[in-house]
Design a protein around this motif. Sequence first.
Motif, PDB file in Angstrom:
ATOM      1  N   UNK A 144      49.325  48.909  43.656  1.00 22.33           N
ATOM      2  CA  UNK A 144      48.076  47.549  43.965  1.00 22.33           C
ATOM      3  C   UNK A 144      48.423  46.062  43.171  1.00 22.33           C
ATOM      4  N   UNK A 145      47.793  44.511  43.568  1.00 26.49           N
ATOM      5  CA  UNK A 145      47.861  43.592  43.213  1.00 26.49           C
ATOM      6  C   UNK A 145      46.790  43.706  41.743  1.00 26.49           C
ATOM      7  N   UNK A 146      47.388  43.080  40.407  1.00 26.40           N
ATOM      8  CA  UNK A 146      46.522  42.634  39.393  1.00 26.40           C
ATOM      9  C   UNK A 146      46.755  41.887  38.235  1.00 26.40           C
ATOM     10  N   UNK A 147      45.577  41.795  37.720  1.00 27.30           N
ATOM     11  CA  UNK A 147      45.409  40.486  36.624  1.00 27.30           C
ATOM     12  C   UNK A 147      45.679  41.188  35.079  1.00 27.30           C
ATOM     13  N   UNK A 148      47.007  40.765  34.434  1.00 26.65           N
ATOM     14  CA  UNK A 148      46.754  40.650  33.219  1.00 26.65           C
ATOM     15  C   UNK A 148      46.059  39.632  32.318  1.00 26.65           C
ATOM     16  N   UNK A 149      44.981  40.554  31.209  1.00 25.95           N
ATOM     17  CA  UNK A 149      43.459  39.841  30.364  1.00 25.95           C
ATOM     18  C   UNK A 149      43.901  40.859  29.248  1.00 25.95           C
ATOM     19  N   UNK A 164      38.587  46.795  39.123  1.00 21.90           N
ATOM     20  CA  UNK A 164      38.536  47.915  37.752  1.00 21.90           C
ATOM     21  C   UNK A 164      38.820  47.421  36.681  1.00 21.90           C
ATOM     22  N   UNK A 165      38.443  47.384  35.520  1.00 19.86           N
ATOM     23  CA  UNK A 165      39.132  46.891  34.103  1.00 19.86           C
ATOM     24  C   UNK A 165      39.555  48.500  33.475  1.00 19.86           C
ATOM     25  N   UNK A 166      40.692  48.269  33.375  1.00 19.06           N
ATOM     26  CA  UNK A 166      41.255  48.928  31.690  1.00 19.06           C
ATOM     27  C   UNK A 166      42.105  48.666  31.015  1.00 19.06           C
ATOM     28  N   UNK A 167      41.644  49.472  29.865  1.00 25.54           N
ATOM     29  CA  UNK A 167      42.737  49.395  28.609  1.00 25.54           C
ATOM     30  C   UNK A 167      43.850  49.840  29.103  1.00 25.54           C
ATOM     31  N   UNK A 194      37.563  47.318  22.928  1.00 30.33           N
ATOM     32  CA  UNK A 194      36.987  48.122  21.704  1.00 30.33           C
ATOM     33  C   UNK A 194      37.870  49.144  21.744  1.00 30.33           C
ATOM     34  N   UNK A 195      38.983  48.874  22.920  1.00 27.48           N
ATOM     35  CA  UNK A 195      40.604  50.337  22.377  1.00 27.48           C
ATOM     36  C   UNK A 195      41.730  49.977  22.365  1.00 27.48           C
ATOM     37  N   UNK A 196      41.544  48.176  23.217  1.00 24.25           N
ATOM     38  CA  UNK A 196      43.019  47.957  23.618  1.00 24.25           C
ATOM     39  C   UNK A 196      43.138  46.807  23.054  1.00 24.25           C
ATOM     40  N   UNK A 197      44.301  45.619  22.851  1.00 24.44           N
ATOM     41  CA  UNK A 197      44.161  43.803  23.144  1.00 24.44           C
ATOM     42  C   UNK A 197      44.159  43.001  24.361  1.00 24.44           C
ATOM     43  N   UNK A 198      44.703  44.184  25.710  1.00 24.96           N
ATOM     44  CA  UNK A 198      44.882  43.886  26.601  1.00 24.96           C
ATOM     45  C   UNK A 198      44.239  44.863  27.123  1.00 24.96           C
ATOM     46  N   UNK A 199      43.895  44.598  29.088  1.00 21.62           N
ATOM     47  CA  UNK A 199      43.371  45.346  29.843  1.00 21.62           C
ATOM     48  C   UNK A 199      44.027  44.733  30.948  1.00 21.62           C
ATOM     49  N   UNK A 200      44.008  45.612  32.327  1.00 19.06           N
ATOM     50  CA  UNK A 200      44.348  45.644  33.527  1.00 19.06           C
ATOM     51  C   UNK A 200      43.606  45.705  34.134  1.00 19.06           C
ATOM     52  N   UNK A 201      43.283  44.445  35.552  1.00 23.47           N
ATOM     53  CA  UNK A 201      41.879  44.809  36.097  1.00 23.47           C
ATOM     54  C   UNK A 201      42.554  44.189  37.641  1.00 23.47           C
ATOM     55  N   UNK A 202      42.199  45.458  38.656  1.00 20.89           N
ATOM     56  CA  UNK A 202      42.551  45.488  39.925  1.00 20.89           C
ATOM     57  C   UNK A 202      41.316  45.975  40.309  1.00 20.89           C
ATOM     58  N   UNK A 203      41.471  45.043  42.416  1.00 25.09           N
ATOM     59  CA  UNK A 203      40.358  45.309  43.016  1.00 25.09           C
ATOM     60  C   UNK A 203      40.224  46.962  43.211  1.00 25.09           C
ATOM     61  N   UNK A 204      39.323  47.002  43.295  1.00 24.57           N
ATOM     62  CA  UNK A 204      38.474  48.044  43.598  1.00 24.57           C
ATOM     63  C   UNK A 204      37.780  48.416  45.266  1.00 24.57           C
TER      64      UNK A 204
END
Length: 345
Positions: A144-149, A164-167, A194-204
Amino acid sequence: MNLAVIFGGASYEHEISIVSAISLKKILPALEHFIFVDGNRDFYWIPASEMRSKHFADGIYKKNPKLFLRPGGFYAKGLWGEKRVPFDTALNLIHGGDGEDGKLASLLGFFRIPFIGPRIEASVMSFNKHLTKLYAKERGVKTLPYLLARKNEKREFGNEFPLIVKPLRLGSSIGVSIAKNRQELDYALDVAFEFDEAALLEPFMQGIKEYNLAGCKINGEYHFSIIEEPQKKEFLDFDKKYLDFSRTQKLLKADLSEASERLLKEAFIKLYDDSFEGSLIRCDFFVQNQEVFLNEINPIPGSLANYLFEDFPKILQSLAHNLPKERGIKIDYRYIHQIQKAKGK
């Protein structure tokens, strides 16, 4: 099958690893040796008879023999010298950090201990969700397409929801949230950070089909589990996975056409081949309009996905007897001798 199960680790998924090890003991009652890694990364030799959650939660494990590594295995100190833990093959059952990020694979490889589990490169690629995306693309599997935060960067992600936001480096659905607007996105990112320095964002994607397929390669032949369609509501969060057993422990074999099954297995092979030898993994896929997308690779799935196999003990035993061999390196100091000889002239 003389295995030693290594579990625990300095990981957010430490307790899930304990649950997995206890579950495996029930499924494989002949297992005798368990090696527990506590939060301080100390190793303990746990008898099979003491594989109970209370043994770890109450710190009783500290009364068990402490272990240290030497070439070829784990050892305990005793009154009459050192005693080696008598096993042939280790089984890496540490979920998350320490087990899935390559640390344990590095240790076992360095000390020449045969083990079931992902090797270093496979661990690194599958532990980091961004690297997994890049790896899948290289292997010809869609994602899926994604963004890195990143935690300390300005948050500019547009207005397309839900997301959808995932560590970035975490499993077991810990820290995962769905954001339906900007306010929820800010909160979801705070949770992930709270769990990681970065997160992955994907379309839900509402209503998208999700399927899980586990397997491994033994002597050049792939051995697949059944294909599971997880039962869930919006998404499979931590509580639904591990706390609500009434809803999540029902195994549902996917109702798929032969063509769809073939597409999923072809994607699995592309991801596994030449990278995950020696390990039993589970790949989670999305399917929409006959297109297959990789969701994530689980290099050490919960309880090793035993419930998806018709004859799990046979698969595990065969895998243990057919692990990849490390190339031997002969050190003969030839170049140093040549240099010294040249200097002597």
